[in-house]
Design a protein around this motif. Structure first.
Motif, PDB file in Angstrom:
ATOM      1  N   GLN A  81      38.576  46.647  36.432  1.00  0.00           N
ATOM      2  CA  GLN A  81      37.909  46.334  37.700  1.00  0.00           C
ATOM      3  C   GLN A  81      38.084  47.649  38.465  1.00  0.00           C
ATOM      4  N   GLN A 102      32.730  49.645  39.617  1.00  0.00           N
ATOM      5  CA  GLN A 102      32.331  48.706  40.849  1.00  0.00           C
ATOM      6  C   GLN A 102      31.355  47.705  40.441  1.00  0.00           C
ATOM      7  N   GLN A 108      42.686  54.642  40.952  1.00  0.00           N
ATOM      8  CA  GLN A 108      41.150  54.508  40.422  1.00  0.00           C
ATOM      9  C   GLN A 108      40.700  55.515  39.507  1.00  0.00           C
ATOM     10  N   GLU A 164      33.483  46.330  45.754  1.00  0.00           N
ATOM     11  CA  GLU A 164      34.833  46.574  45.155  1.00  0.00           C
ATOM     12  C   GLU A 164      35.455  45.196  44.996  1.00  0.00           C
TER      13      GLU A 164
END
Length: 463
Positions: A125, A129, A83, A138
């Motif tokens: 993605q 968020q 992330q 999420e």
């Protein structure tokens, strides 16, 4: 097509594919074809260096994302790293993904997601968020990952089948391990009892077989050391062979020699005495000295001497270490355990470990004298060998040790009228056990050897 042909060739002719072939095929799939000046040599090293050079010569340098192992903790950490890389716009800059163990858990999840939706969609993605899907903003893929990260029991709860499946699996594996380990441990712990039973048996008329068998096993074990020492033949045999042909013979020699000494004393035989090289009065320690020297010389003749010829200092080290080992053996036999039957429990606990420690002393002396022509590799080999010897000595001694327990006097009550009476009853019981009766039977007065009466026991204990 190249990958398909390579896989077909590997499956039909050769079960393995060289690394340079894999890299060449991958390069052709990703970049169209190999460079025009790529060598056509059949030498694997040449082609491997060439493909590496071709990869490094690309205009866009290659990079890889590597995620290490560590179970679900590594996977959780890896998700955060992915992330973070996506938010910094770096995730799509990597060309390779390499994972192991827990890292493979998150890596396979990422690869499957990219295969379904594409790298651009996945990167978007992961980096942002959605505010429209609260209270859980999420992506669905991350939600499922978090929901099922407890993959051993996905649904928790007292009445959950997953929880009870985990309990059943744990108990099954635990009991199966116990069924394997506990009998082996019990058999190992029974060895001292078996050894004590053998020592307390009525020995055969001739016990020389045990002695010479033990001497032959010592020669085999010591000769193995010479054959594998770096300064010797340096055969480099593996650890399994060391255990079978060095450690096991020395351990069996310790058992046979200690049983022989107990039986030798049971018959009331006396040690022979020789003068040292023909000078002075006969001494009982001289045969032990000769025995230690002879065993070391025989081992030296079969290992070190054929390896590099005669060395004066080495021959001296062989004689001195053998002599010291023989004298230390005499000290243990004559000073510590002159009558093993009267110290049976102590003898069972100490005799075999002490005999194994004797080899450690001999090795220490030899290594110290021979240090002038040996190097670190020889000393490392000695260190590993003596480590095994000490481990077996400690293990056998610890297994044989049993805290003090009352000994039966005859077939009935246990006698606790003082140390003197307890020791006396232990010894008399040991003598009785050798008789015809199973418990408290009479000793045959015509049995070969010295019959020891109560008066002699009293004098021996009080002295």
């Amino acid at each position: 097509m190249r990958l398909h042909a390579m896989a077909k060739e590997a499956s039909s002719a050769n079960p393995s594919v060289s690394l340079h072939e894999v890299l060449e095929t991958e390069f052709a799939v990703l970049h169209g074809k190999l460079p025009p000046d790529y060598p056509s040599s059949t030498e694997p090293d040449t082609r491997l260096k060439a493909i590496w050079a071709a990869v490094h010569a690309l205009s866009e340098k290659r990079s890889a994302l590597c995620i290490s192992g560590g179970g679900i903790r590594s996977a959780t950490f890896g998700l955060g790293v992915l992330q973070g890389l996506a938010r910094c716009g770096l995730l799509d800059k990597f060309h390779y993904l390499s994972t192991v163990s827990g890292g493979g858990y998150i890596g396979s999840w990422l690869s499957a997601w990219i295969n379904r939706e594409g790298l651009t969609s996945v990167t978007t993605q992961l980096s942002h968020q959605s505010e429209h899907t609260r209270p859980n903003p999420e992506p669905l893929e991350i939600q499922n990952l978090r929901s099922y990260s407890n993959y051993l029991s996905p649904r928790l709860g007292f009445f959950s089948a997953d929880s009870w499946t985990l309990v059943g699996t744990y108990l099954r594996n635990l009991l199966l391990n116990w069924f394997v380990i506990i009998p082996l441990l019990a058999a190992f712990l029974a060895l001292p009892w078996i050894f004590s039973s053998i020592v307390m048996l009525d020995p055969p008329l001739r016990t020389d077989t045990l002695f010479w068998s033990g001497a032959a096993l010592v020669v085999i074990g010591v000769a193995y050391m010479g054959l594998n020492l770096p300064c010797g033949r340096n055969l480099r045999w593996n650890q399994t062979r060391f255990l079978l042909f060095c450690l096991l013979p020395l351990f069996l020699a310790s058992v046979l020699m200690t049983v022989h000494w107990a039986w030798f004393n049971y018959y009331g035989l006396s040690l022979i005495a020789w003068p040292l090289f023909g000078f002075g009065q006969p001494q009982t320690w001289v045969p032990f000295l000769y025995l230690g020297i002879a065993l070391h010389i025989v081992s030296w003749l079969t290992s070190l001497l054929p390896a590099h010829g005669f060395r004066t200092l080495e021959f001296l080290a062989v004689i001195v270490s053998g002599a010291i080992g023989g004298v230390v053996l005499w000290l243990g036999a004559q000073r510590l355990f002159p009558r093993p039957v009267m110290q049976m429990e102590l003898y069972i606990c100490v005799a075999v470990p002490g005999f194994m420690a004797l080899f450690f002393v001999a090795i220490m002396v030899f290594a110290g004298i021979s240090s002038r022509w040996t190097d670190d590799s020889d000393r490392e080999w000695w260190g590993r060998a003596t480590g095994w010897l000490l481990a077996v000595a400690f293990g056998s001694g610890r297994t044989s040790y049993r805290p003090g327990r009352p000994q039966p006097d005859g077939c009935g009550e246990r006698k606790r009228t003082g140390d003197r009476e307890s020791a006396r009853s232990d010894f008399v019981q040991g003598i009785h056990d050798r008789g015809d009766g199973l418990c408290g039977g009479p000793v045959d007065p015509h049995h070969r050897g010295n019959h020891i009466g109560d008066e002699e026991v009293d004098s021996g204990l009080s002295g």
